[in-house]
Motif scaffolding. Structure first.
Motif, mmCIF file in Angstrom:
data_model
loop_
_atom_site.group_PDB
_atom_site.id
_atom_site.type_symbol
_atom_site.label_atom_id
_atom_site.label_comp_id
_atom_site.label_asym_id
_atom_site.label_seq_id
_atom_site.Cartn_x
_atom_site.Cartn_y
_atom_site.Cartn_z
ATOM 1 N N LEU A 142 0.831 -1.199 0.000
ATOM 2 C CA LEU A 142 0.000 0.000 0.000
ATOM 3 C C LEU A 142 0.870 1.256 0.000
ATOM 4 N N GLU A 143 1.904 1.277 0.826
ATOM 5 C CA GLU A 143 2.810 2.427 0.866
ATOM 6 C C GLU A 143 3.472 2.638 -0.496
ATOM 7 N N ASN A 144 3.919 1.552 -1.117
ATOM 8 C CA ASN A 144 4.553 1.654 -2.433
ATOM 9 C C ASN A 144 3.570 2.209 -3.469
ATOM 10 N N LEU A 145 2.327 1.769 -3.398
ATOM 11 C CA LEU A 145 1.305 2.255 -4.330
ATOM 12 C C LEU A 145 1.076 3.751 -4.154
ATOM 13 N N LEU A 146 1.011 4.209 -2.901
ATOM 14 C CA LEU A 146 0.754 5.620 -2.629
ATOM 15 C C LEU A 146 1.930 6.505 -3.033
ATOM 16 N N CYS A 147 3.120 5.935 -3.044
ATOM 17 C CA CYS A 147 4.318 6.722 -3.378
ATOM 18 C C CYS A 147 4.644 6.707 -4.871
ATOM 19 N N THR A 148 4.125 5.749 -5.608
ATOM 20 C CA THR A 148 4.548 5.591 -7.000
ATOM 21 C C THR A 148 3.447 5.836 -8.028
ATOM 22 N N ARG A 149 2.182 5.628 -7.676
ATOM 23 C CA ARG A 149 1.126 5.804 -8.676
ATOM 24 C C ARG A 149 0.812 7.286 -8.837
ATOM 25 N N ASP A 150 0.784 7.731 -10.075
ATOM 26 C CA ASP A 150 0.568 9.141 -10.371
ATOM 27 C C ASP A 150 -0.802 9.610 -9.896
ATOM 28 N N ARG A 151 -0.811 10.727 -9.183
ATOM 29 C CA ARG A 151 -2.009 11.472 -8.805
ATOM 30 C C ARG A 151 -2.969 10.693 -7.910
ATOM 31 N N ILE A 152 -2.549 9.560 -7.380
ATOM 32 C CA ILE A 152 -3.464 8.810 -6.521
ATOM 33 C C ILE A 152 -3.787 9.599 -5.253
ATOM 34 N N ASN A 153 -2.798 10.324 -4.718
ATOM 35 C CA ASN A 153 -3.027 11.070 -3.482
ATOM 36 C C ASN A 153 -3.941 12.264 -3.699
ATOM 37 N N ASP A 154 -3.923 12.818 -4.917
ATOM 38 C CA ASP A 154 -4.826 13.930 -5.207
ATOM 39 C C ASP A 154 -6.275 13.470 -5.293
ATOM 40 N N CYS A 155 -6.455 12.191 -5.562
ATOM 41 C CA CYS A 155 -7.816 11.650 -5.687
ATOM 42 C C CYS A 155 -8.382 11.158 -4.363
ATOM 43 N N LEU A 156 -7.523 10.976 -3.356
ATOM 44 C CA LEU A 156 -8.014 10.542 -2.050
ATOM 45 C C LEU A 156 -8.877 11.628 -1.425
ATOM 46 N N SER A 157 -10.008 11.227 -0.838
ATOM 47 C CA SER A 157 -10.783 12.181 -0.054
ATOM 48 C C SER A 157 -10.071 12.419 1.275
ATOM 49 N N ALA A 158 -10.466 13.463 1.965
ATOM 50 C CA ALA A 158 -9.855 13.753 3.269
ATOM 51 C C ALA A 158 -10.057 12.590 4.235
ATOM 52 N N GLN A 159 -11.241 12.010 4.236
ATOM 53 C CA GLN A 159 -11.521 10.886 5.135
ATOM 54 C C GLN A 159 -10.660 9.683 4.792
ATOM 55 N N GLN A 160 -10.518 9.361 3.506
ATOM 56 C CA GLN A 160 -9.706 8.218 3.101
ATOM 57 C C GLN A 160 -8.245 8.431 3.479
ATOM 58 N N LEU A 161 -7.729 9.639 3.270
ATOM 59 C CA LEU A 161 -6.345 9.924 3.634
ATOM 60 C C LEU A 161 -6.133 9.749 5.134
ATOM 61 N N ALA A 162 -7.075 10.257 5.939
ATOM 62 C CA ALA A 162 -6.944 10.148 7.392
ATOM 63 C C ALA A 162 -6.959 8.691 7.843
ATOM 64 N N ILE A 163 -7.848 7.886 7.271
ATOM 65 C CA ILE A 163 -7.950 6.481 7.683
ATOM 66 C C ILE A 163 -6.693 5.708 7.304
ATOM 67 N N ILE A 164 -6.177 5.930 6.096
ATOM 68 C CA ILE A 164 -4.976 5.204 5.662
ATOM 69 C C ILE A 164 -3.778 5.616 6.507
ATOM 70 N N ALA A 165 -3.610 6.918 6.752
ATOM 71 C CA ALA A 165 -2.469 7.374 7.551
ATOM 72 C C ALA A 165 -2.540 6.815 8.972
ATOM 73 N N HIS A 166 -3.716 6.843 9.564
ATOM 74 C CA HIS A 166 -3.886 6.327 10.921
ATOM 75 C C HIS A 166 -3.625 4.820 10.972
ATOM 76 N N SER A 167 -4.113 4.088 9.994
ATOM 77 C CA SER A 167 -3.904 2.638 9.965
ATOM 78 C C SER A 167 -2.433 2.303 9.797
ATOM 79 N N LEU A 168 -1.757 3.031 8.920
ATOM 80 C CA LEU A 168 -0.324 2.798 8.707
ATOM 81 C C LEU A 168 0.455 3.096 9.984
ATOM 82 N N ALA A 169 0.060 4.148 10.700
ATOM 83 C CA ALA A 169 0.740 4.480 11.958
ATOM 84 C C ALA A 169 0.539 3.394 13.002
ATOM 85 N N ARG A 170 -0.673 2.872 13.112
ATOM 86 C CA ARG A 170 -0.919 1.824 14.099
ATOM 87 C C ARG A 170 -0.176 0.540 13.758
ATOM 88 N N HIS A 171 0.025 0.296 12.470
ATOM 89 C CA HIS A 171 0.778 -0.898 12.080
ATOM 90 C C HIS A 171 2.282 -0.715 12.306
#
Length: 569
Positions: free
Chosen positions: A319-348
């Motif tokens: 998932l981290e590799n996908l977020l760092c390498t796929r073009d414009r994927i982060n611009d398409c994330l909603s605020a809620q989706q970004l918050a959930i992914i960041a929080h989940s990655l931190a807990r892991h």
């Protein structure tokens, strides 16, 4: 107002003939007039005016039938049921019509339409067949989910429980999925005994092989209905899922994991921990083709199911590799989706508080991720809810991203939202993050945020779960000791305090210790609560008798039972 008698209504002008209301509308009386067919035809033709006329006529017909039924009951005439209504159609056809109309805007007739459908469901549910129940539940879920918290939901649930042994897998899934959409509305959707009957049916029914979404839908429904201690049911559904994962899609997998994540440990009692490795592997396979909502849901689910970090590591790495390498994927994330992914990655990546790392380990910590989520979060700060801001704050502290400037920015946004007005889970996350950030951002920023949040902690103490009580006491104990140490080292006594007065500090400790006694039943954990409270008493120089009062409070008799304890951001 008293009901009109049948004679009074028949005496009204035009009462003896079908009522017409505008072009093409009528009372839908008389044999051979199929409501469902007419509705479907009008929808397919895109005839909005015709659909509105059909709704108007249907409402009038249902109202007239209700009046006739009420008159008969007042006159002592027993009801003959409603297997074939005086609408020229059966209950099934009417249910199909309601289901189709539920997905369309009904305009001015919407409220009265659902009022009359509710009266019909209440009166006719004792004679409804399984497929009728399923269709009405589906219709309410789509068009009027909040009404399931009232009489219609209770009537449908009661009849479903009576027919539990006769329900097919498809009917059971539609009924439970529909009724669960009413959770959160005012009133109780289902009685506990009805949920138990439907759970017994779910354990017994044979799920359809060609419908792999049934298992995740059932799990999701029971999770929403708070049926969270039936390990037999969840073990049965998990074993079915293991056998059928290959035919699932990303949506079903995300729903399945989130349902288990929301259940708690008791529901997972019969599931071997190593079994989650297969679920994580299947999610990793879905990553390249999953949509962004499914990505965030799978991440949230995997980090909350209690699986070992090594079993889900491949998923989070991918998932981290996908977020760092796929073009414009982060611009398409909603605020809620970004918050959930960041929080989940931190807990892991960083499951332990930074403050419990070995001495000197903090200086050696590198950022927990190469994904610069703080950059993308900064671009959409105003799009985050207060809960989303709390998750991003937690992730930035645990993963060492953004530093003091980003922390201050998030703290300002939280104050604009009213941090003290947040619910207990959000307060626990914010305060824990602020406490952990003390070495990185300094006393002033961290203590000010804790001071802003503290009144909310007292306000919500009566609703807190065990993990929230423990997180808050740990956060405030650590912060109080850090402030006391700074003052002892020569910092001015006016250094930002957490509480406005000793009275506020006392009220805070009493409220959280009282809640701990209500929801925590492990004696060892209660000893830990007493120790955290003692640390705050000493650091804040509170009266010595308070410590004794808190010890007595924590030793008071408990109501018995056990409480759910599942941390969730």
């Amino acid at each position: 107002a008293p009901l009109q008698s049948a004679e009074q209504r028949r005496a009204q002008p035009g009462a003896g003939a079908p009522e017409r209301r505008g072009r093409g509308a009528m009372m839908l009386r008389g044999g051979g007039y199929n409501v469902s067919r007419e509705v479907l035809l009008a929808i397919r033709q895109g005839n909005v005016e015709r659909v509105e006329h059909l709704v108007e006529g249907l409402v009038a017909a249902l109202r007239q039938q209700r009046h006739q039924r009420e008159d008969a009951e007042v006159g002592g005439v027993p009801s003959s049921g409603n297997e074939h209504l005086s609408l020229g159609t059966s209950v099934w056809d009417l249910a199909c019509a309601v289901q189709k109309l539920a997905r369309r805007p009904l305009g001015a007739h919407g409220s009265e339409f659902w009022d009359e459908v509710g009266h019909l469901v209440e009166a006719g549910s004792p004679t409804m067949a399984a497929r009728d129940l399923a269709m009405f539940c589906n219709a309410y879920a789509a068009g009027a989910p909040t009404r399931l918290g009232g009489t219609p939901g209770a009537a449908l649930g009661r009849r479903a429980a009576e027919m539990a042994r006769e329900l097919s897998a498809q009917d059971l899934t539609m009924i439970l999925n529909g009724l669960s959409k009413g959770v959160g509305s005012e009133g109780k959707v289902l009685e506990a005994r009805d949920v138990q009957a439907l759970a017994s049916a779910a354990r017994r029914v044979k799920l359809d092989r060609d419908m792999p979404n049934q298992a995740p839908l059932l799990l999701n429904a029971f999770a929403k209905l708070r049926h969270s201690t039936d390990s037999d049911l969840y073990g049965h559904l998990f074993r079915y899922a293991q056998r059928s994962w290959r035919s699932w899609d990303a949506k079903g997998m995300a729903m399945f994991l989130n349902a288990f994540a929301n259940m708690g440990r008791r529901a997972r009692a019969q599931i071997p921990e190593e079994s989650w490795r297969g679920a994580a592997f299947r999610c990793t396979q879905f990553l390249p083709g999953a949509d962004l909502g499914q990505l965030s849901s799978m991440a949230h689910g995997l980090v909350n199911i209690g699986a070992e970090a090594e079993w889900v590591a491949d998923f989070f790495d991918a998932l981290e590799n996908l977020l760092c390498t796929r073009d414009r994927i982060n611009d398409c994330l909603s605020a809620q989706q970004l918050a959930i992914i960041a929080h989940s990655l931190a807990r892991h990546r960083r499951p332990e508080r930074i403050s419990v790392q070995p001495p000197g380990a903090r200086e050696q910590l590198l950022p927990g991720t190469t994904w610069p989520f703080e950059e993308f979060a900064s671009r959409r700060l105003r799009q985050f809810s207060s809960q989303g801001l709390a998750l991003v704050l937690y992730a930035s502290v645990r993963l060492e991203r953004g530093g003091a400037p980003f922390f201050e920015t998030l703290a300002m946004q939280l104050r604009r939202h009213g941090v003290a007005k947040m619910p207990a889970p959000g307060l626990a996350v914010v305060c824990s993050a602020a406490s952990e950030a003390l070495p990185a951002v300094g006393l002033h920023l961290a203590l000010r945020l804790l001071s802003d949040a503290e009144p909310g902690c007292r306000r919500t103490a009566g609703t807190m779960s065990p993990w929230q009580v423990m997180w808050l006491l740990t956060a405030f104990a650590h912060a109080a000791e850090a402030r006391a140490a700074a003052v002892a080292d020569g910092a001015p006594a006016t250094t930002t305090g957490i509480w406005q007065s000793q009275g506020d500090a006392r009220e805070f400790l009493v409220a959280l210790c009282a809640r701990a006694r209500q929801v925590i039943y492990d004696p060892a954990r209660l000893v830990g609560v007493a120790g955290l409270a003692r640390r705050i008493v000493v650091a804040e120089l509170l009266p010595a008798d308070l410590e004794q009062d808190l010890d007595e409070l924590l030793q008071a008799p408990q109501p018995g039972g056990d409480a759910a304890d599942t941390p969730g951001g």
